[in-house]
Design an enzyme around this catalytic site. Structure first.
Site, PDB file in Angstrom:
ATOM      1  N   TRP A   1       0.899  -1.274  -0.059  1.00  0.00           N
ATOM      2  CA  TRP A   1       0.093  -0.030  -0.048  1.00  0.00           C
ATOM      3  C   TRP A   1       1.027   1.195   0.028  1.00  0.00           C
ATOM      4  O   TRP A   1       1.768   1.312   0.892  1.00  0.00           O
ATOM      5  CB  TRP A   1      -0.892   0.020   1.275  1.00  0.00           C
ATOM      6  CG  TRP A   1      -1.746   1.303   1.304  1.00  0.00           C
ATOM      7  CD1 TRP A   1      -2.383   1.786   0.336  1.00  0.00           C
ATOM      8  CD2 TRP A   1      -1.889   1.930   2.631  1.00  0.00           C
ATOM      9  NE1 TRP A   1      -3.215   2.884   0.924  1.00  0.00           N
ATOM     10  CE2 TRP A   1      -3.043   2.933   2.233  1.00  0.00           C
ATOM     11  CE3 TRP A   1      -1.575   1.789   3.807  1.00  0.00           C
ATOM     12  CZ2 TRP A   1      -3.258   3.828   3.393  1.00  0.00           C
ATOM     13  CZ3 TRP A   1      -2.040   2.830   4.943  1.00  0.00           C
ATOM     14  CH2 TRP A   1      -2.996   3.675   4.470  1.00  0.00           C
TER      15      TRP A   1
ATOM     16  N   ASP B   1      -0.730  -5.555   9.459  1.00  0.00           N
ATOM     17  CA  ASP B   1      -1.561  -4.378   8.847  1.00  0.00           C
ATOM     18  C   ASP B   1      -2.955  -5.273   8.317  1.00  0.00           C
ATOM     19  O   ASP B   1      -3.056  -6.064   7.442  1.00  0.00           O
ATOM     20  CB  ASP B   1      -0.962  -3.588   7.496  1.00  0.00           C
ATOM     21  CG  ASP B   1      -2.093  -2.613   7.267  1.00  0.00           C
ATOM     22  OD1 ASP B   1      -3.180  -2.393   7.765  1.00  0.00           O
ATOM     23  OD2 ASP B   1      -1.901  -1.787   6.136  1.00  0.00           O
TER      24      ASP B   1
ATOM     25  N   LYS C   1     -12.961  -0.616   5.661  1.00  0.00           N
ATOM     26  CA  LYS C   1     -13.631  -1.466   4.620  1.00  0.00           C
ATOM     27  C   LYS C   1     -14.519  -2.478   5.118  1.00  0.00           C
ATOM     28  O   LYS C   1     -15.736  -2.602   4.686  1.00  0.00           O
ATOM     29  CB  LYS C   1     -12.614  -2.216   3.930  1.00  0.00           C
ATOM     30  CG  LYS C   1     -11.095  -1.524   3.981  1.00  0.00           C
ATOM     31  CD  LYS C   1     -10.973  -0.638   2.792  1.00  0.00           C
ATOM     32  CE  LYS C   1      -9.757   0.183   3.127  1.00  0.00           C
ATOM     33  NZ  LYS C   1      -9.183   0.847   2.096  1.00  0.00           N
TER      34      LYS C   1
HETATM   35  N1  KET Z   1      -3.946  -0.525   5.198  1.00  0.00           N
HETATM   36  C1  KET Z   1      -3.820  -1.132   3.853  1.00  0.00           C
HETATM   37  C2  KET Z   1      -3.088  -2.101   3.354  1.00  0.00           C
HETATM   38  C3  KET Z   1      -4.935  -0.380   3.127  1.00  0.00           C
HETATM   39  O1  KET Z   1      -4.873  -0.658   1.795  1.00  0.00           O
HETATM   40  C4  KET Z   1      -5.579   1.084   3.707  1.00  0.00           C
HETATM   41  C5  KET Z   1      -6.298   1.749   2.890  1.00  0.00           C
HETATM   42  C6  KET Z   1      -5.200   1.038   4.837  1.00  0.00           C
HETATM   43  C7  KET Z   1      -4.420   0.516   5.753  1.00  0.00           C
HETATM   44  C8  KET Z   1      -5.740   2.680   5.564  1.00  0.00           C
HETATM   45  O2  KET Z   1      -6.941   2.573   5.434  1.00  0.00           O
HETATM   46  P1  KET Z   1      -7.851   3.369   6.835  1.00  0.00           P
HETATM   47  O3  KET Z   1      -8.806   3.905   6.119  1.00  0.00           O
HETATM   48  O4  KET Z   1      -6.713   4.582   7.367  1.00  0.00           O
HETATM   49  O5  KET Z   1      -8.388   2.463   7.821  1.00  0.00           O
HETATM   50  N2  KET Z   1      -6.192   1.774   1.458  1.00  0.00           N
HETATM   51  C9  KET Z   1      -7.102   2.527   0.553  1.00  0.00           C
HETATM   52  C10 KET Z   1      -7.173   3.705   0.887  1.00  0.00           C
HETATM   53  C11 KET Z   1      -6.524   4.802   0.092  1.00  0.00           C
HETATM   54  O6  KET Z   1      -5.313   4.612   0.126  1.00  0.00           O
HETATM   55  O7  KET Z   1      -6.851   6.015  -0.374  1.00  0.00           O
HETATM   56  C12 KET Z   1      -6.668   2.214  -0.810  1.00  0.00           C
HETATM   57  O8  KET Z   1      -5.329   1.635  -1.178  1.00  0.00           O
HETATM   58  O9  KET Z   1      -7.261   2.425  -1.841  1.00  0.00           O
END
Ligand code: KET
Length: 405
Positions: free
Chosen positions: A134, A215, A251
């Site tokens: 990511w 993660d 998610k």
């Molecule tokens: N870890 C991974 C692997 C991840 O893909 C994301 C978000 C997060 C943590 C953090 O998510 P949070 O909303 O802080 O709980 N990924 C998506 C969001 C983005 O980067 O805009 C994505 O990869 O699209």
């Protein structure tokens, strides 16, 4: 006019959000946003879970509910239930009081709090992340003062796991280094180790005294089942050794904008856990004092009530099943068009994304000529597709693949 801040240089754009915004600003009525990992309904609209609406209603009707500050570590019930969600109902580590959990600002905030704590208190500052991973991982860890390195993860040739490379790189990591492991539904590749491979990873991590930092942003999204998606983490916790886990409800409960998640730290003993807790709270106090209340209240309401919990798992499975059928439809649509290349990875990959294999030139052409947006590494969010949009996506992929090799 003289500006004190005139020497500030513009920052590089966020690779995911910049395409997200480019799509937002595209006036085309047929544009398709497959950039960020958010689940959309079959109608292509943001999706709020029924059970989340019910929990919010319940909270709104509860007049004893208030908006006072939470403690530094957040809602106590939320933390207990979050530890249970990832570690299981009868976790020995929990029973032995050597687990501490902090309500944090979604997955990102949980990773950042954990990173700040490690940067201050862990003897080894090197942190290994998968290649690729990511896009925000390096930012989070660098900003906290850790030094980011990569371990091999994905093999573009086989479109699968580079397991040999992964073991070699972890085997060569300095003792005590931190290793970021995506618990399930790896972003962006959609490729996870098998459980036998996880066991080998665990052995090498433990034999080199590496510190695993999981993660866990997609629990439920790999298999549709909360417990099987937690199995890799539970294998590590079962050996009695230490690890950190960042959990996101973004998610799996569709609570993206509520920013609700948790950092769990599994320690060797109750005594260590107490000291760790006190230091993490110091980090939290200096960063944002206490976490926000609303999202955590929604999650707690759902996890606490067995009927709501069950309804949540059914809705979650529904999202996963829809993603699976979108994978199948896209694969079949490409087959039907005779699109050059092997597209079986679309149905083999796991989770919210497909790593299509499209290159940056092809991705740019998809946006320019077809108004279909994805990240430049060729990643599409399958959760953003519907039966209506699959044929258009397949037509566009067919067109760009035929035009640019
Ligand atoms: N870890 C991974 C692997 C991840 O893909 C994301 C978000 C997060 C943590 C953090 O998510 P949070 O909303 O802080 O709980 N990924 C998506 C969001 C983005 O980067 O805009 C994505 O990869 O699209």
């Amino acid at each position: 006019m003289n500006s004190i801040l005139s020497s500030v240089l513009p920052a590089p754009e966020d690779p995911i959000l910049s395409v997200y915004y480019a799509c937002r600003d595209d006036p085309s009525p047929v544009k398709l946003n497959l950039t960020a990992g958010t689940y959309q309904s079959e109608e292509g609209k943001p999706h709020v879970l029924e059970v989340v609406r019910r929990a919010e209603q319940q909270l709104a009707n509860d007049l004893s509910w208030n908006k006072e500050y939470l403690p530094l570590n957040g809602l106590a019930d939320f933390n207990k239930l979050s530890a249970k969600l990832i570690l299981g109902d009868d976790s020995l580590a929990v029973k032995e009081n050597r687990v501490v959990t902090f309500q944090c600002l979604s997955g990102t905030g949980s990773l950042r709090v954990g990173a700040e704590f490690l940067a201050q208190h862990h003897q080894q500052r090197v942190i290994f992340v998968p290649n690729p991973t990511w896009g925000n991982h390096p930012n989070i860890f660098n900003m906290a003062g850790l030094s980011v390195e990569h371990y091999r993860y994905y093999d573009p040739e086989t479109r699968g796991l580079d397991f040999k490379g992964l073991l070699e790189d972890l085997g060569a990591a300095p003792s005590g280094a931190i290793v970021v492991l995506q618990a399930c539904a790896h972003n962006p590749t959609g490729v996870d180790p098998t459980f036998e491979q996880w066991e080998k990873i665990r052995k090498i991590v433990r034999s080199k005294s590496l510190l695993p930092f999981f993660d866990n942003a997609y629990q439920g999204f790999a298999s549709g089942d909360i417990d099987s998606d937690a199995q890799a983490v539970r294998m590590f916790v079962a050996d009695g050794d230490e690890c950190l886990i960042a959990l996101s409800y973004g998610k799996n409960m569709g609570l993206y904008g509520e920013r609700v998640g948790s950092l769990t730290i599994v320690c060797k003993s109750e005594d260590v856990a107490k000291k760790v807790e006190s230091q993490v709270l110091l980090v939290v106090r200096a960063m944002y004092l206490t976490p926000p209340i609303h999202g955590a209240a929604i999650v707690t309401t759902i996890l606490k009530n067995s009927d709501m919990y069950k309804d949540w798992t059914i809705e979650l499975k529904g999202m996963v099943d829809r993603i699976l059928s979108m994978r199948q439809e896209l694969y079949e649509a490409l087959q039907a068009r005779g699109t050059p290349g092997d597209w079986s990875h679309i149905i083999k990959q796991i989770g919210m994304f497909s790593f299509t294999g499209l290159n940056e030139k092809q991705v740019r052409l998809m946006a320019k000529e077809h108004h279909i947006y994805m990240t430049y590494d060729g990643r599409i969010s399958i959760g953003g597709l519907s039966s209506k949009t699959v044929p258009r996506l397949a037509d566009a992929i067919h067109a760009v693949v035929t035009r640019i090799a």
